[in-house]
Design a protein around this motif. Sequence first.
Motif, PDB file in Angstrom:
ATOM      1  N   THR A 170       0.807  -1.218   0.000  1.00 42.41           N
ATOM      2  CA  THR A 170       0.000   0.000   0.000  1.00 42.41           C
ATOM      3  C   THR A 170       0.844   1.273   0.000  1.00 42.41           C
ATOM      4  OG1 THR A 170      -1.825  -1.130   1.105  1.00 42.41           O
ATOM      5  CG2 THR A 170      -1.784   1.269   1.241  1.00 42.41           C
ATOM      6  N   GLU A 171       1.897   1.296   0.805  1.00 37.25           N
ATOM      7  CA  GLU A 171       2.723   2.508   0.881  1.00 37.25           C
ATOM      8  C   GLU A 171       3.336   2.832  -0.474  1.00 37.25           C
ATOM      9  OE1 GLU A 171       6.581   4.345   3.292  1.00 37.25           O
ATOM     10  OE2 GLU A 171       5.677   2.448   3.950  1.00 37.25           O
ATOM     11  N   ALA A 172       3.848   1.806  -1.161  1.00 35.41           N
ATOM     12  CA  ALA A 172       4.414   2.020  -2.493  1.00 35.41           C
ATOM     13  C   ALA A 172       3.346   2.502  -3.465  1.00 35.41           C
ATOM     14  CB  ALA A 172       5.054   0.732  -3.007  1.00 35.41           C
ATOM     15  N   ALA A 173       2.150   1.938  -3.350  1.00 35.35           N
ATOM     16  CA  ALA A 173       1.054   2.331  -4.240  1.00 35.35           C
ATOM     17  C   ALA A 173       0.703   3.803  -4.040  1.00 35.35           C
ATOM     18  CB  ALA A 173      -0.160   1.448  -3.996  1.00 35.35           C
ATOM     19  N   TYR A 174       0.671   4.252  -2.785  1.00 38.57           N
ATOM     20  CA  TYR A 174       0.383   5.663  -2.516  1.00 38.57           C
ATOM     21  C   TYR A 174       1.448   6.570  -3.135  1.00 38.57           C
ATOM     22  CZ  TYR A 174      -3.671   5.313   0.585  1.00 38.57           C
ATOM     23  OH  TYR A 174      -4.926   5.114   1.089  1.00 38.57           O
ATOM     24  N   GLN A 175       2.702   6.133  -3.109  1.00 35.00           N
ATOM     25  CA  GLN A 175       3.771   6.928  -3.704  1.00 35.00           C
ATOM     26  C   GLN A 175       3.606   7.016  -5.230  1.00 35.00           C
ATOM     27  OE1 GLN A 175       6.796   4.607  -1.224  1.00 35.00           O
ATOM     28  NE2 GLN A 175       7.875   6.558  -1.471  1.00 35.00           N
ATOM     29  N   ILE A 176       3.165   5.928  -5.838  1.00 35.66           N
ATOM     30  CA  ILE A 176       2.898   5.925  -7.273  1.00 35.66           C
ATOM     31  C   ILE A 176       1.761   6.901  -7.590  1.00 35.66           C
ATOM     32  CG2 ILE A 176       1.976   4.546  -9.181  1.00 35.66           C
ATOM     33  CD1 ILE A 176       4.811   3.824  -8.667  1.00 35.66           C
ATOM     34  N   LEU A 177       0.694   6.839  -6.807  1.00 36.81           N
ATOM     35  CA  LEU A 177      -0.438   7.731  -7.031  1.00 36.81           C
ATOM     36  C   LEU A 177      -0.033   9.194  -6.860  1.00 36.81           C
ATOM     37  CD1 LEU A 177      -3.267   5.754  -5.179  1.00 36.81           C
ATOM     38  CD2 LEU A 177      -2.931   5.962  -7.652  1.00 36.81           C
TER      39      LEU A 177
END
Length: 318
Positions: free
Chosen positions: A147-154
Amino acid sequence: MESLGEMLKSWPGGRSMSNQADQKLEELMADPLVERLFVKHPELNERAVRMNMNRVYQYVNEYRNCTNCPGLNNCPNDFEGHYTLLSCETVNDQVQLIDRKVSCKKFIARRSEEQIKNRIRSFYVDETALNNGYSADEILFNDPKRTEAAYQILAYIDKTKEEGLQKEGLYLAGKFGTGKTFLMCYLLHELAKAGYSGAIVYMPEFVEDLKSMMHDQAKLRETVEMMKETDLLIFDDIGAENLNPWVRDHVLGSILNYRMNRKPTLYTSNYELDALERHFSFTSKDGDEQYKGERLMNRVRPYVEVIMVTGENKRGRK
């Protein structure tokens, strides 16, 4: 001079044709869609409808087809993905009906998706990830560890949409099967919707293909130029390729040297940056060349934000 109606009645079978036309006109005038057309255009009259019965009938029929749409590929309208829209115009005190074809929502969505796909080039990457589409929920919640990586992508996507292309790219590092490529394909797809072009390149197969391009200079030049100029370039699984000095110094070096400070280059890898530098420092032909590894990394390290992607290995799972 006889009217058209009188002439029809005088012909053999003409009265029957006239009766059918009168019946069709009566049905059209009672249709709720035509009634709404009269409300929208108060200047419209029965004579104008009679003079344009074919247009009005097509307008009503195509509206019903769209209301019960069987899907774009089975569109029953004359022009796939389009319907007839009527408007009125008064010329010399005569009301005229004007018809035009309008794209339906499904057609617009398909055309938009085709435009998005045309902005993305894929080299040796499974295009399923690019073609199936995504949802933010899928990106964020499929694996809580990611999730943390996904938020950074977003956040990177939002920043690019707001400010334009960034000079800094992303470097997604993590173990096998944690979804690094999936996240990058999502990023490409979202930014293609915003009008940016992009390419994703699976490095192990690309490097092998480059060796054959040595004998096709036109194809090599075209490929390298495309990778230099595309808005977003992703090197997928970098570090897994079998490098030789020519690929490292003359192809990768040339592409990265051109793009730095111009356009963002993004990466996925099983290596963190220090390990990737060691990989670049060794080739099967010349052995250990630390200086050349450092030189290439100077075109990578300062121009990326590192994102660690953790999570479960999803490959092979059903």
